[in-house]
Design an enzyme around this catalytic site. Structure first.
Site, PDB file in Angstrom:
ATOM      1  N   HIS A  49       0.863  -1.175   0.000  1.00  0.00           N
ATOM      2  CA  HIS A  49       0.000   0.000   0.000  1.00  0.00           C
ATOM      3  C   HIS A  49       0.904   1.231   0.000  1.00  0.00           C
ATOM      4  O   HIS A  49       2.078   1.150   0.355  1.00  0.00           O
ATOM      5  CB  HIS A  49      -0.899  -0.001   1.232  1.00  0.00           C
ATOM      6  CG  HIS A  49      -1.926  -1.080   1.221  1.00  0.00           C
ATOM      7  ND1 HIS A  49      -2.983  -1.096   2.107  1.00  0.00           N
ATOM      8  CD2 HIS A  49      -2.073  -2.184   0.446  1.00  0.00           C
ATOM      9  CE1 HIS A  49      -3.740  -2.159   1.878  1.00  0.00           C
ATOM     10  NE2 HIS A  49      -3.204  -2.833   0.870  1.00  0.00           N
ATOM     11  N   GLU A  51       1.307   3.779   1.961  1.00  0.00           N
ATOM     12  CA  GLU A  51       1.977   4.073   3.220  1.00  0.00           C
ATOM     13  C   GLU A  51       3.124   3.105   3.490  1.00  0.00           C
ATOM     14  O   GLU A  51       4.190   3.516   3.948  1.00  0.00           O
ATOM     15  CB  GLU A  51       0.974   4.007   4.388  1.00  0.00           C
ATOM     16  CG  GLU A  51      -0.154   4.998   4.301  1.00  0.00           C
ATOM     17  CD  GLU A  51      -1.417   4.452   3.653  1.00  0.00           C
ATOM     18  OE1 GLU A  51      -2.514   4.926   4.000  1.00  0.00           O
ATOM     19  OE2 GLU A  51      -1.316   3.543   2.795  1.00  0.00           O
ATOM     20  N   CYS A  79      -5.472   2.012   6.296  1.00  0.00           N
ATOM     21  CA  CYS A  79      -6.170   0.770   6.641  1.00  0.00           C
ATOM     22  C   CYS A  79      -5.516   0.203   7.912  1.00  0.00           C
ATOM     23  O   CYS A  79      -4.462   0.671   8.342  1.00  0.00           O
ATOM     24  CB  CYS A  79      -6.087  -0.220   5.479  1.00  0.00           C
ATOM     25  SG  CYS A  79      -4.447  -0.960   5.258  1.00  0.00           S
ATOM     26  N   CYS A  82      -1.779  -0.640   7.417  1.00  0.00           N
ATOM     27  CA  CYS A  82      -0.916   0.538   7.294  1.00  0.00           C
ATOM     28  C   CYS A  82      -0.828   1.289   8.608  1.00  0.00           C
ATOM     29  O   CYS A  82       0.259   1.739   9.001  1.00  0.00           O
ATOM     30  CB  CYS A  82      -1.413   1.445   6.179  1.00  0.00           C
ATOM     31  SG  CYS A  82      -1.230   0.701   4.543  1.00  0.00           S
TER      32      CYS A  82
END
Length: 147
Positions: A49, A51, A79, A82
């Site tokens: 992701h 991040e 999320c 993350c």
């Protein structure tokens, strides 16, 4: 800190992957320098992701950094995966645009656990979360779910 400037950079990063426009930048709060950037690359690795990519970039290029002096800007609320990585890294501040409920309303698959709840349950670390930074601009990145 110039929150709009750094969020605009996260938006630029997100636009590099229009299908999954999750972009992130890591900023040193004291100097206000961007130390790392990331864009979602989950097609290559489901954990990549935006991040996570930015955190990995920062760890690689700044191995002795004091993570507590950093801020992370991201186009969407982190999320649970993350947000957990942010907490384990020790990043002190997170600024995001689009919220998890908005992503869900737009049709994106999301784990229904807010970043604040992940942070609240982590007794070992604290992070300040601020949402809604350039929210309309970030929302525009996610109005159509992938597929």
């Amino acid at each position: 800190m110039d929150h709009e400037f750094f969020m605009r950079r996260a938006i630029e990063m997100g636009k590099k992957n229009p299908k999954f426009a999750f972009g992130a930048v890591v900023v040193e709060r004291g100097t206000q320098h961007i130390l790392a950037e990331g864009v979602n690359n989950a097609s290559a690795n489901p954990t990549h992701h935006g991040e996570i990519v930015a955190i990995n970039d920062c760890a690689t290029n700044h191995p002795k950094i004091d993570w507590s002096g950093l801020a992370l800007y991201t186009t969407a609320e982190p999320c649970p995966m993350c947000q957990s990585a942010i907490l384990w890294a020790g990043i002190g501040n997170v600024y995001y645009g689009t919220s998890i409920p908005t992503l869900q309303r737009f049709g994106w698959n999301q784990i229904d656990i807010r970043a604040e709840e992940v942070g609240r349950r982590a007794g070992f670390a604290k992070v300040s979360l601020t949402g809604g930074i350039l929210e309309a601009d970030c929302d525009d990145l996610f109005r159509r779910p992938p597929g």
